[in-house]
Design a protein around this motif. Structure first.
Motif, PDB file in Angstrom:
ATOM      1  N   ILE A 181       0.454  -1.854  46.977  1.00 45.22           N
ATOM      2  CA  ILE A 181       0.596  -0.878  45.781  1.00 45.22           C
ATOM      3  C   ILE A 181       1.199  -1.545  44.860  1.00 45.22           C
ATOM      4  N   TYR A 182       0.595  -1.608  43.474  1.00 40.20           N
ATOM      5  CA  TYR A 182       1.194  -2.473  42.498  1.00 40.20           C
ATOM      6  C   TYR A 182       1.532  -1.350  41.298  1.00 40.20           C
ATOM      7  N   ILE A 183       2.765  -1.541  40.814  1.00 39.02           N
ATOM      8  CA  ILE A 183       3.133  -0.762  39.660  1.00 39.02           C
ATOM      9  C   ILE A 183       3.274  -1.849  38.213  1.00 39.02           C
ATOM     10  N   VAL A 184       2.573  -1.722  37.324  1.00 36.06           N
ATOM     11  CA  VAL A 184       2.562  -2.682  36.330  1.00 36.06           C
ATOM     12  C   VAL A 184       3.135  -2.171  35.088  1.00 36.06           C
ATOM     13  N   GLY A 185       4.247  -2.674  34.661  1.00 33.55           N
ATOM     14  CA  GLY A 185       4.971  -2.275  33.304  1.00 33.55           C
ATOM     15  C   GLY A 185       5.099  -3.159  32.297  1.00 33.55           C
ATOM     16  N   GLY A 186       5.563  -2.992  31.122  1.00 37.25           N
ATOM     17  CA  GLY A 186       5.842  -3.811  30.008  1.00 37.25           C
ATOM     18  C   GLY A 186       6.824  -5.016  30.188  1.00 37.25           C
ATOM     19  N   LEU A 187       6.947  -5.961  29.393  1.00 41.21           N
ATOM     20  CA  LEU A 187       7.952  -7.195  29.819  1.00 41.21           C
ATOM     21  C   LEU A 187       9.270  -6.411  29.662  1.00 41.21           C
ATOM     22  N   ASN A 188       9.669  -5.436  28.892  1.00 37.04           N
ATOM     23  CA  ASN A 188      10.975  -4.672  28.721  1.00 37.04           C
ATOM     24  C   ASN A 188      11.378  -3.546  29.463  1.00 37.04           C
ATOM     25  N   GLU A 189      10.541  -3.259  30.365  1.00 42.92           N
ATOM     26  CA  GLU A 189      10.760  -2.137  31.246  1.00 42.92           C
ATOM     27  C   GLU A 189      11.728  -2.366  32.292  1.00 42.92           C
ATOM     28  N   ASN A 190      12.404  -1.263  32.557  1.00 43.12           N
ATOM     29  CA  ASN A 190      13.565  -1.421  33.627  1.00 43.12           C
ATOM     30  C   ASN A 190      12.903  -1.378  34.935  1.00 43.12           C
ATOM     31  N   GLU A 191      13.162  -2.492  35.592  1.00 42.44           N
ATOM     32  CA  GLU A 191      12.466  -2.782  37.017  1.00 42.44           C
ATOM     33  C   GLU A 191      12.852  -1.993  38.070  1.00 42.44           C
ATOM     34  N   SER A 192      14.116  -1.281  37.964  1.00 40.54           N
ATOM     35  CA  SER A 192      14.581  -0.331  38.908  1.00 40.54           C
ATOM     36  C   SER A 192      13.804   0.893  38.733  1.00 40.54           C
ATOM     37  N   MET A 193      13.378   1.370  37.514  1.00 33.94           N
ATOM     38  CA  MET A 193      12.658   2.669  37.183  1.00 33.94           C
ATOM     39  C   MET A 193      11.172   2.391  37.939  1.00 33.94           C
ATOM     40  N   LEU A 194      10.578   1.089  37.714  1.00 36.36           N
ATOM     41  CA  LEU A 194       9.412   0.809  38.169  1.00 36.36           C
ATOM     42  C   LEU A 194       9.247   0.900  39.796  1.00 36.36           C
ATOM     43  N   TYR A 195      10.480   0.543  40.357  1.00 34.88           N
ATOM     44  CA  TYR A 195      10.507   0.080  41.730  1.00 34.88           C
ATOM     45  C   TYR A 195      10.803   1.550  42.542  1.00 34.88           C
ATOM     46  N   GLY A 196      11.315   2.503  41.798  1.00 30.26           N
ATOM     47  CA  GLY A 196      11.293   3.672  42.155  1.00 30.26           C
ATOM     48  C   GLY A 196      10.084   4.430  42.076  1.00 30.26           C
ATOM     49  N   VAL A 197       9.303   4.340  41.199  1.00 29.09           N
ATOM     50  CA  VAL A 197       8.023   4.602  41.197  1.00 29.09           C
ATOM     51  C   VAL A 197       6.989   4.271  42.277  1.00 29.09           C
ATOM     52  N   VAL A 198       7.130   2.908  42.708  1.00 23.71           N
ATOM     53  CA  VAL A 198       6.367   2.380  43.750  1.00 23.71           C
ATOM     54  C   VAL A 198       6.960   3.026  45.118  1.00 23.71           C
ATOM     55  N   LEU A 199       8.265   3.004  45.286  1.00 20.69           N
ATOM     56  CA  LEU A 199       8.651   3.578  46.438  1.00 20.69           C
ATOM     57  C   LEU A 199       8.252   5.094  46.698  1.00 20.69           C
ATOM     58  N   ALA A 200       8.187   6.029  45.438  1.00 20.81           N
ATOM     59  CA  ALA A 200       7.820   7.340  45.675  1.00 20.81           C
ATOM     60  C   ALA A 200       6.506   7.594  45.834  1.00 20.81           C
ATOM     61  N   LEU A 201       5.538   6.587  45.443  1.00 23.80           N
ATOM     62  CA  LEU A 201       4.051   6.754  45.697  1.00 23.80           C
ATOM     63  C   LEU A 201       3.982   6.326  47.069  1.00 23.80           C
ATOM     64  N   ARG A 202       4.639   5.071  47.749  1.00 21.66           N
ATOM     65  CA  ARG A 202       4.212   4.891  48.848  1.00 21.66           C
ATOM     66  C   ARG A 202       4.682   6.036  49.834  1.00 21.66           C
ATOM     67  N   GLU A 203       5.959   6.706  49.574  1.00 19.50           N
ATOM     68  CA  GLU A 203       6.410   7.640  50.632  1.00 19.50           C
ATOM     69  C   GLU A 203       5.467   8.987  50.580  1.00 19.50           C
ATOM     70  N   ALA A 204       5.067   9.040  49.351  1.00 17.53           N
ATOM     71  CA  ALA A 204       4.081  10.404  49.287  1.00 17.53           C
ATOM     72  C   ALA A 204       2.774  10.034  49.956  1.00 17.53           C
ATOM     73  N   LEU A 205       2.321   8.930  49.862  1.00 22.60           N
ATOM     74  CA  LEU A 205       1.089   8.522  50.430  1.00 22.60           C
ATOM     75  C   LEU A 205       1.388   8.460  52.130  1.00 22.60           C
ATOM     76  N   LYS A 206       2.442   8.203  52.408  1.00 18.19           N
ATOM     77  CA  LYS A 206       3.022   8.443  53.902  1.00 18.19           C
ATOM     78  C   LYS A 206       2.913   9.752  54.496  1.00 18.19           C
ATOM     79  N   LEU A 207       3.540  10.762  53.441  1.00 18.24           N
ATOM     80  CA  LEU A 207       3.469  12.265  53.888  1.00 18.24           C
ATOM     81  C   LEU A 207       1.957  12.672  53.678  1.00 18.24           C
ATOM     82  N   LEU A 208       1.108  12.537  52.932  1.00 19.30           N
ATOM     83  CA  LEU A 208      -0.391  12.954  52.728  1.00 19.30           C
ATOM     84  C   LEU A 208      -0.888  12.330  53.837  1.00 19.30           C
TER      85      LEU A 208
END
Length: 193
Positions: free
Chosen positions: A85-112
């Motif tokens: 699962i990849y989340i792609v953001g701009g060069l100046n985006e906050n990596e921690s925020m993007l990482y939170g999104v990929v973790l949330a998506l992974r965990e939501a998929l695990k639940l579903l």
């Protein structure tokens, strides 16, 4: 000089299998133009998207890191079974925020998908996966990062479906519904609408 702040933080959400083939991809562009096109989708066509995905997979399939810089984009990703699962953001985006999104998506998929996040299950439950992505990111804007909230929104029955399931279609049930409607109409007429 104005800072380059925007809600449009995600350029793409991509799910690839263990051979680098696309299972799901969403590429985003803001609905209006920004100065210097800083948030515009850099991969507008299918050919550019495939090239990007092949290069991204070639760069990430051998490594166990979670964050890379690729094609002037910050990419965070998580490997789960035989998918990535990849989340792609701009060069100046906050990596921690993007990482939170990929973790949330992974965990939501695990639940579903009942802890079975693999290629076969994703293909079989494509509708749930697509809805989970859409509940997490919409037009490049992060909507939700709580996996339980994402899973609840995706798996929630619409209100009309639950009422249809409890509908009594017997003769007595229809008579009860008729009497109720007749009483409500009479009450409304007495009140003068």
């Amino acid at each position: 000089m104005q800072p380059n702040i925007s809600l449009y933080t995600i350029n793409a959400v991509v799910i690839l299998d263990s051979d680098g083939r696309r299972l799901l991809a969403r590429y985003y562009s803001p609905p209006h133009e920004y100065p210097q096109h800083q948030f515009a989708n850099p991969y507008p066509g299918r050919k550019e998207q495939r090239t990007f995905e092949k290069g991204l997979f070639a760069k990430t399939h051998k490594f166990d890191t979670d964050i890379i810089l690729f094609d002037n984009r910050v990419v965070v990703y998580k490997k789960v079974a035989d998918v990535v699962i990849y989340i792609v953001g701009g060069l100046n985006e906050n990596e921690s925020m993007l990482y939170g999104v990929v973790l949330a998506l992974r965990e939501a998929l695990k639940l579903l998908l009942e802890d079975s996040v693999d290629k076969r299950t994703i293909v079989d439950s494509y509708d749930l996966v697509a809805l989970a992505v859409d509940e997490t990111v919409d037009d490049g804007i992060i909507l939700e990062t709580d996996p339980e909230a994402i899973a609840a929104r995706v798996s929630q029955l619409p209100a009309y479906e639950s009422s249809v399931q409890n509908l009594d279609l017997s003769e007595q049930g229809l008579m009860n519904a008729y009497q109720l409607a007749k009483g409500k109409l009479a009450e409304r007429l007495r009140q003068g609408f």
